[in-house]
Design an enzyme around this catalytic site. Structure first.
Site, short mmCIF file in Angstrom:
data_model
loop_
_atom_site.label_atom_id
_atom_site.label_comp_id
_atom_site.label_asym_id
_atom_site.label_seq_id
_atom_site.Cartn_x
_atom_site.Cartn_y
_atom_site.Cartn_z
N GLU A 282 -5.37 -8.48 0.77
CA GLU A 282 -5.93 -8.34 2.22
C GLU A 282 -7.55 -8.11 2.27
OE1 GLU A 282 -4.16 -5.16 4.81
OE2 GLU A 282 -2.28 -5.80 3.98
N GLU B 72 0.89 -1.39 -0.11
CA GLU B 72 0.21 -0.01 -0.01
C GLU B 72 0.93 1.36 0.11
OE1 GLU B 72 -2.89 -0.21 3.18
OE2 GLU B 72 -3.80 -1.74 2.50
C1 BGC Z 1 -2.68 -2.80 6.13
C2 BGC Z 1 -2.52 -3.42 7.44
C3 BGC Z 1 -3.36 -2.98 8.38
C4 BGC Z 1 -4.99 -3.32 7.59
C5 BGC Z 1 -6.01 -3.00 8.63
C6 BGC Z 1 -3.91 -2.54 5.60
O1 BGC Z 1 -4.17 -1.28 5.06
O2 BGC Z 1 -1.70 -3.22 4.98
O3 BGC Z 1 -1.21 -3.41 7.72
O4 BGC Z 1 -3.43 -3.53 9.64
O5 BGC Z 1 -4.88 -2.64 6.41
O6 BGC Z 1 -5.87 -1.25 8.72
#
Ligand code: BGC
Length: 488
Positions: free
Chosen positions: A403, A213
């Site tokens: 994610e 990101e």
């Molecule tokens: C990030 C993580 C973070 C998650 C939740 C993502 O933007 O890669 O490191 O914990 O979101 O906020």
């Protein structure tokens, strides 16, 4: 709870995502040598409410407890993959500046190639902190033993302190001398680190993300001042500069990993290298308001598209006018990107607001009121299908959901969140024909949520931070059913 039959491609990767800084500390050797470590310990930051006051050294302790956690991923979740990162400051707690490399610059004076000799690689090997190297080898070897394909992120936010002093930068960036991504010297050091990681761990890793990101690093670090991310500035020029340098760094690291990882250890091998990006689904608050539509389009452009245009097309829209002038075309900075990792969390409803920066439309994200997570993010599964379609149209290469997850301390919404998002993912693959190669839930265990600390609980396993005990949430059995192919 009804889970409909969903067939996924046979070699689909099912996993969870983690990052080093967020899970490692809490047991065994801590790592005080990064900007994030210093940032969350800083008394002024704590006093001003920029960070929570929670400290990473009280974290889940994956550094020692990884065998148990990885076993859970494999056996209890039925996963075949795992996303993790290595912290640069663990490997090189001391500077690598003096390791000689050959650097080429393009006509605009930007770093466009770094060449590392075998001799310099030996010097890097001598400088690397061996206990960390051994530990990461142990963790990766354990993944292999369990049959977990590793997606390794090289940079998931902490920078070594010798590269970035976040407090000096926060207080006076003009006179600070360790300014992280503001300076292109960081790109050169990143090339050395990437080369070293690929050479050292290439026999255990085939899928790499150069970084996580980048738009969050530049946006929260240099645009939204009170975000709680280092160095906490609001400066358009620096925001643009840092974003550009991150785009260049991606390409340079891509080349290094391709060059130094020559060992194949999976169907992906030897080195399948992408980036992890975080597009959101943006919607104008009032669809009939021209201003809101303009504001939403602008935010979507900046957050979703701007960076990808740089690394995929070499289009560096540095004046942010949403068009590419001839002097903004930099094909020499495009090196490649084998896949795009998509982190998808939420929909943002955007309203026009007074512009604080000349030439840039003002915008405001309307706070979530319904279907919200503990982070205050709206749950909007359909957005996942949208961003997958959007990213594929733009980039025309394979995608992975790197994610997707929910902060849900009461464990009331996680199971549905998971099912509903995976259904949208399934539609994207089966109905829309989007080549998505895997899905990684964020996160395996509760962890250190950056400026917000331990209160935000994203884990499939709840962590008791005192005893380090892990307890499954309701979503564990649901994910196992999906991941182990019960619906094939
Ligand atoms: C990030 C993580 C973070 C998650 C939740 C993502 O933007 O890669 O490191 O914990 O979101 O906020």
């Amino acid at each position: 709870m009804v889970i409909t039959n969903m067939k996924f491609p046979k070699d689909f990767l099912w996993g969870t995502a983690t990052s080093a800084f967020q899970i490692e500390m809490g047991k065994g050797e801590p790592d005080p040598n990064s900007d994030w470590y210093v940032w969350v310990h800083d008394e002024d930051n704590i006093k001003n409410g920029l960070v929570s006051g929670d400290l990473p050294e009280n974290g889940p302790g994956f550094w020692e407890l990884y065998p148990e956690d990885l076993r859970r991923a494999k056996e209890e979740l039925g996963n075949n993959a795992f996303r993790m990162s290595i912290d640069w400051s663990r490997i090189f707690p001391n500077p690598t500046w003096e390791v000689p490399v050959k650097v080429s610059f393009n006509s605009t004076g930007d770093v466009c190639h770094v060449e590392i000799s075998d001799q310099s690689m030996h010097l890097l090997e001598e400088k690397a902190y061996q206990p960390s190297v051994k530990k990461y080898r142990d963790i990766l070897t354990e993944c292999k033993k369990l049959g977990l394909t590793v997606l390794l992120t090289l940079y998931h936010w902490p920078l070594p302190l010798w590269i970035h002093d976040p407090i000096a930068c926060r207080d006076d960036i003009v006179h600070a001398d360790r300014r992280g991504w503001v300076d292109q010297s960081t790109i050169i050091e990143f090339a050395k680190y990437a080369a070293y990681i690929a050479k050292t761990f290439g026999d255990l890793v085939d899928i790499y993300a150069t970084m996580n990101e980048p738009m969050v690093v530049s946006g929260l670090g240099y645009f939204y001042e009170k975000s709680g991310f280092p160095p906490g500035l609001s400066n358009l020029d620096l925001f643009v500069k840092v974003t550009k340098n991150l785009a260049i760094a991606h390409g340079i690291a891509y080349e290094q990993v391709k060059e130094w990882d020559r060992v194949s250890c999976s169907n992906y091998g030897p080195a399948y290298v992408g980036i992890v990006h975080c597009p959101r689904y943006h919607e104008p608050y009032d669809k009939d308001s021209k201003e809101d539509v303009k504001a939403a389009n602008f935010l979507e452009y900046i957050e979703n598209e701007w960076f990808l245009n740089m690394i995929i097309k070499g289009d560096f829209d540095l004046n942010l006018n949403m068009t590419i002038e001839p002097n903004e075309k930099h094909p020499s900075l495009v090196k490649g990107c084998d896949f795009i990792g998509i982190n998808y969390y939420t929909r943002q409803r955007v309203k026009a607001a007074e512009s604080k920066i000349p030439g840039i439309p003002g915008f405001e994200v309307v706070p979530c009121t319904e279907n919200c997570t503990d982070m205050g993010w709206e749950i909007y599964p359909k957005g996942l299908r949208y961003v997958l379609n959007w990213a594929y149209q733009l980039c025309r290469r394979p995608l992975m959901v790197t994610e997707n997850g929910i902060a849900d301390a009461k464990d009331e919404k996680r199971a549905d969140f998971l099912i509903n998002h995976i259904q949208e993912l399934h539609k994207a693959i089966v109905e829309d024909g989007i080549p998505v190669k895997g899905y990684f839930y964020w996160s395996l265990i509760d962890n250190f949520e950056w400026a917000k600390g331990f209160k935000m609980r994203f884990g499939l396993y709840r962590v008791d931070y005192k005893t380090k005990k892990r307890t499954p949430t309701k979503a564990v059995s649901v994910y196992k059913q999906i991941a182990s192919g019960a619906f094939d």
